[in-house]
Design a protein around this motif. Structure first.
Motif, PDB file in Angstrom:
ATOM      1  N   ASP A  32       0.077  10.057  -3.455  1.00  0.00           N
ATOM      2  CA  ASP A  32       0.143  10.213  -2.001  1.00  0.00           C
ATOM      3  C   ASP A  32       0.512   8.921  -1.289  1.00  0.00           C
ATOM      4  O   ASP A  32       0.679   8.902  -0.067  1.00  0.00           O
ATOM      5  N   GLN A  33       0.658   7.836  -2.040  1.00  0.00           N
ATOM      6  CA  GLN A  33       1.142   6.583  -1.461  1.00  0.00           C
ATOM      7  C   GLN A  33       2.662   6.477  -1.551  1.00  0.00           C
ATOM      8  O   GLN A  33       3.252   5.540  -1.019  1.00  0.00           O
ATOM      9  N   VAL A  34       3.278   7.440  -2.241  1.00  0.00           N
ATOM     10  CA  VAL A  34       4.727   7.414  -2.447  1.00  0.00           C
ATOM     11  C   VAL A  34       5.346   8.605  -1.718  1.00  0.00           C
ATOM     12  O   VAL A  34       4.948   9.752  -1.930  1.00  0.00           O
ATOM     13  N   ASP A  49       0.780  -1.238   0.000  1.00  0.00           N
ATOM     14  CA  ASP A  49       0.000   0.000   0.000  1.00  0.00           C
ATOM     15  C   ASP A  49       0.811   1.286   0.000  1.00  0.00           C
ATOM     16  O   ASP A  49       0.249   2.375  -0.004  1.00  0.00           O
ATOM     17  N   LYS A  50       2.156   1.184   0.005  1.00  0.00           N
ATOM     18  CA  LYS A  50       2.944   2.413  -0.027  1.00  0.00           C
ATOM     19  C   LYS A  50       4.358   2.135  -0.522  1.00  0.00           C
ATOM     20  O   LYS A  50       4.807   0.984  -0.565  1.00  0.00           O
ATOM     21  N   THR A  61      10.202  12.475  -9.678  1.00  0.00           N
ATOM     22  CA  THR A  61      10.574  11.110  -9.303  1.00  0.00           C
ATOM     23  C   THR A  61       9.383  10.398  -8.681  1.00  0.00           C
ATOM     24  O   THR A  61       9.100   9.233  -8.993  1.00  0.00           O
ATOM     25  N   ARG A  62       8.686  11.076  -7.791  1.00  0.00           N
ATOM     26  CA  ARG A  62       7.502  10.464  -7.171  1.00  0.00           C
ATOM     27  C   ARG A  62       6.438  10.128  -8.213  1.00  0.00           C
ATOM     28  O   ARG A  62       5.829   9.046  -8.175  1.00  0.00           O
ATOM     29  N   LYS A  63       6.195  11.026  -9.141  1.00  0.00           N
ATOM     30  CA  LYS A  63       5.202  10.768 -10.186  1.00  0.00           C
ATOM     31  C   LYS A  63       5.563   9.529 -10.997  1.00  0.00           C
ATOM     32  O   LYS A  63       4.711   8.678 -11.282  1.00  0.00           O
ATOM     33  N   GLN A  64       6.826   9.442 -11.380  1.00  0.00           N
ATOM     34  CA  GLN A  64       7.259   8.317 -12.204  1.00  0.00           C
ATOM     35  C   GLN A  64       7.171   7.001 -11.444  1.00  0.00           C
ATOM     36  O   GLN A  64       6.766   5.975 -12.001  1.00  0.00           O
ATOM     37  N   VAL A  65       7.560   7.011 -10.175  1.00  0.00           N
ATOM     38  CA  VAL A  65       7.489   5.789  -9.375  1.00  0.00           C
ATOM     39  C   VAL A  65       6.040   5.379  -9.144  1.00  0.00           C
ATOM     40  O   VAL A  65       5.700   4.185  -9.218  1.00  0.00           O
ATOM     41  N   ALA A  66       5.178   6.335  -8.877  1.00  0.00           N
ATOM     42  CA  ALA A  66       3.763   6.027  -8.680  1.00  0.00           C
ATOM     43  C   ALA A  66       3.170   5.385  -9.921  1.00  0.00           C
ATOM     44  O   ALA A  66       2.413   4.396  -9.836  1.00  0.00           O
ATOM     45  N   THR A  67       3.517   5.914 -11.085  1.00  0.00           N
ATOM     46  CA  THR A  67       3.035   5.335 -12.343  1.00  0.00           C
ATOM     47  C   THR A  67       3.559   3.919 -12.521  1.00  0.00           C
ATOM     48  O   THR A  67       2.802   3.005 -12.892  1.00  0.00           O
ATOM     49  N   LEU A  68       4.837   3.714 -12.259  1.00  0.00           N
ATOM     50  CA  LEU A  68       5.438   2.392 -12.394  1.00  0.00           C
ATOM     51  C   LEU A  68       4.750   1.368 -11.495  1.00  0.00           C
ATOM     52  O   LEU A  68       4.475   0.234 -11.923  1.00  0.00           O
ATOM     53  N   LEU A  69       4.463   1.757 -10.265  1.00  0.00           N
ATOM     54  CA  LEU A  69       3.907   0.824  -9.281  1.00  0.00           C
ATOM     55  C   LEU A  69       2.384   0.754  -9.322  1.00  0.00           C
ATOM     56  O   LEU A  69       1.787  -0.078  -8.621  1.00  0.00           O
TER      57      LEU A  69
END
Length: 711
Positions: free
Chosen positions: A378-380, A351-352, A365-373
């Motif tokens: 707000d979970q990243v 969940d995070k 970086t957060r946007k890209q990681v959120a998309t990848l996962l």
């Protein structure tokens, strides 16, 4: 006066803290002074995001929102807040904040724009906090705020009564946030403009854990990845039997087109990586430097259907010219080679995702990681460490994505670490570029200017609003792009890092062709730009500031009057909103040119922290010298031809010349400084070498063109 439109909730988020303290939260970009006493000061804080905190003892804690990549924002930006807050610098503690888009704006370290973008916001934040403290004290005394003054954290009224910020902080929290706050006259600054020691210097020099590679978490595994040895290759198969035998290796995981080795130490992970056997497929012949050069050269002779700039009638001017001077310049790929190789920590659960590491652009970086996962942003979470060099490489996020993907597959917290070989061969590079310059000359005057640029994986390889735009009535600028599977990224002073050399070296040749002094030739062009601006021609630079740095550099270098045996070269360039002119001095030793001195004049507005500004400027000059003289990087069938410093030549300490920095006195808002001194230095050196040897240089690295020993 500076008018604010922030309300209590969006601008200050004021709340009381135990012991009579106050939190002033605001959008800012700062950083960390010292860990001494931070835990005690923050112990009772209600919120540790986006604030100035004043405890009951008057200690001020300022959170840092901006990544610290060596550009000194962790010192310079708090100085701005402390100046307007009117607090003693010795009473300021600075602490790094995580990514927080609700409380902070532009949490980016790039483009040399941190001070420029935050200048007024930081001043306003400090000044508004100061005014609220004054208002609280005035209310306590039953007088008008206009009867109160402040000095280093103490408020005094006209009767001589005093109260400290710490003593009145709890009352200030009840005050309305003023909409209009007076800002200091720069002439009254007491902190800004004074040499101030880097707030992290003790921690850095004593080896305290500040950087990404220092980060550790209980149960964390270290990951080292095996990536394709050549760009354009795909993983066909791999054998990890020997890797799994390495003591400390815990797992081997395929992710995408790569393989990760997870271990209890970096050494075990590296040994496991070296023991991997992999088979790669793919045609990579198109990714050779030789093939790229052919394509780029073809574009230099191909008219663009959409020129970046087209002033006047270039075609007619060239047709009527007495002479046409044409030259082509060649710039190679270049790795970033930060002292701290790429690394990132990730702990991905269902969940995070927690991310910790050195990034110049945490929000993206957060946007890209959120998309990848497949997660919501707000979970990243992203926590920033101090960065051991970036130069644009850490504006990208590939290494953070790799860490997150490996952690998700391994179901464990992971710190991904690049070896130096990984960093150099699986990185993102400054794109290779080529430029063709043409000028039409009639009656010993330049009547037309034509620039064509081409490069790898880029949208625009010219700067159509920079000089010499505006200096010529007939001017044409064109740009072309060559696609490649070799990954590229911004490299310190993107595009201008090589374009400035090519342009300014060419101008030196043009000046000599028409019999003009190189400095006077440029001054005359800027005067012509002034005339053309009055006729309505548009460009980005300021003529007077350009002329100012040219004259200052010429004066400080004693241009044209060097002692016998000393050969001078001149260059001037505008980038990142800053004006720089440089003079290089070369002498001949054992039939080889040796750089002895660089004189650098800079107009960057107000210099917030002089000692840091000098360090930044000297660093840019030296970096520019090293890459111009020795930087050489190429590909054969998609494979990088250097994987460590034994094959990629860096400047050595003994080769660093004397560097003199001279700032134009200014009360203007600050502009960029981390990058602007790099672009002009290559041309200054090349022009000095020509004066010494009679040889023109058209490619990096100069040492290779000159056949210098040890190059």
């Amino acid at each position: 006066m500076n008018t604010t439109t922030y309300n209590r909730r969006s601008f200050f988020k004021v709340s009381a803290v135990a012991g009579g303290g106050i939190l002033f939260g605001f959008n800012m970009l700062t950083a960390q002074k010292t860990e001494a006493g931070v835990a005690e000061v923050l112990a009772d804080a209600n919120q540790i995001n986006g604030y100035i905190q004043i405890d009951s003892k008057g200690i001020v804690t300022i959170m840092s929102a901006n990544p610290e990549v060596g550009q000194n924002v962790k010192t310079s930006m708090p100085m701005i807040v402390a100046e307007e807050l009117d607090v003693a610098w010795k009473n300021v503690i600075v602490k790094q904040a995580p990514l927080d888009t609700k409380n902070f704006v532009r949490q980016v370290a790039g483009g040399s724009q941190s001070l420029r973008f935050s200048w007024k916001a930081l001043r306003t934040a400090g000044a508004t906090a100061r005014q609220m403290l004054i208002n609280a004290a005035a209310q306590k005394w039953g007088i008008s705020p206009s009867e109160c003054t402040t000095n280093e954290g103490v408020i005094r009224n006209s009767k001589g009564q005093t109260v400290t910020y710490g003593e009145i902080a709890a009352e200030a929290v009840k005050m309305e946030v003023p909409k209009d706050v007076p800002l200091k006259n720069p002439k009254d600054f007491k902190i800004i403009g004074k040499n101030t020691t880097n707030v992290d210097i003790k921690a850095i020099t004593t080896g305290k854990p500040l950087f990404g590679l220092d980060y550790k978490r209980e149960g964390m595994l270290y990951a080292v990845a095996l990536r394709p040895p050549a760009f354009g290759q795909t993983l066909a198969s791999f054998d990890d039997k020997e890797t799994r035998k390495v003591n400390g290796v815990k797992d081997v995981i395929k992710f995408g087109n790569k393989i990760a080795v997870l271990a209890t130490s970096t050494w075990a992970a590296i040994k496991g990586q070296k023991a991997l056997k992999a088979t790669w497929t793919g045609d990579t012949k198109a990714e050779s430097t030789e093939e790229h050069d052919k394509k780029m050269l073809a574009f230099l002779d191909t008219p663009s259907s959409a020129p970046k700039r087209n002033d006047g009638d270039v075609k007619t001017a060239f047709a009527n010219a007495d002479k046409v001077l044409e030259r082509t310049f060649h710039g190679p790929f270049m790795p970033h080679n930060s002292m701290e190789p790429m690394n990132f920590f990730a702990n991905v659960t269902a969940d995070k995702a927690e991310l910790v590491g050195p990034t110049q652009r945490p929000e993206e970086t957060r946007k890209q990681v959120a998309t990848l996962l497949g997660m919501k942003e707000d979970q990243v979470s992203v926590e920033m460490t101090r960065i051991g060099g970036g130069f644009g490489r850490r504006l990208m996020w590939d290494f953070a994505l790799e860490a997150a993907e490996i952690s998700k597959l391994a179901k464990k917290p992971v710190q991904l670490v690049f070896t130096r070989e990984d960093d150099m061969t699986a990185g993102l590079y400054r794109p290779a570029t080529k430029y063709k310059f043409r000028v039409a000359i009639k009656d010993k005057k330049v009547t037309a200017y034509h620039l064509t640029g081409t490069g790898i994986n880029g949208q625009n390889f010219v700067r159509e609003t920079f000089f010499p735009a505006g200096a010529f009535e007939n001017l044409l600028m064109e740009s072309h792009n060559v696609e490649s599977k070799i990954t590229t990224a911004p490299w310190r002073a993107p595009i201008t890092n090589f374009l400035a050399f090519a342009e300014q070296a060419f101008f030196d040749e043009v000046a000599r062709e028409i019999g003009a002094d190189p400095v006077q030739f440029r001054l005359d062009l800027f005067e012509q730009a002034r005339v053309n601006a009055q006729k309505g021609m548009k460009f980005d630079y300021d003529v007077d500031k350009s002329i100012g740095v040219i004259k200052l550099a010429a004066e400080k270098s004693n241009w044209g009057k060097a002692e016998k045996g000393v050969y001078q070269g001149f260059s001037a360039y505008y980038s990142h909103n800053t004006y720089v002119a440089e003079v290089a001095e070369v002498v001949m030793q054992n039939n080889q040119p040796v750089i002895k001195r660089i004189v650098c004049a800079i107009d960057c507005g107000i210099v917030v922290n002089p000692v840091a500004a000098i360090n930044q400027s000297e660093g840019g000059v030296i970096d520019g010298i090293g890459h111009a003289m020795f930087g050489d990087f190429s590909f054969v069938d998609g494979k990088p031809q250097a994987n460590n410093f034994n094959k990629f030549r860096l400047i050595r300490m003994s080769e660093v010349p004397k560097v003199e920095i001279h700032f134009v006195p200014s009360l203007n808002d600050p502009t960029g400084l981390g990058e602007p001194t790099l672009p002009p230095v290559g041309a200054a050196i090349a022009n000095a070498i020509f004066a010494a040897t009679g040889k023109r240089l058209y490619s990096f690295p100069f040492a290779k063109e000159l056949g210098m020993q040890g190059s």
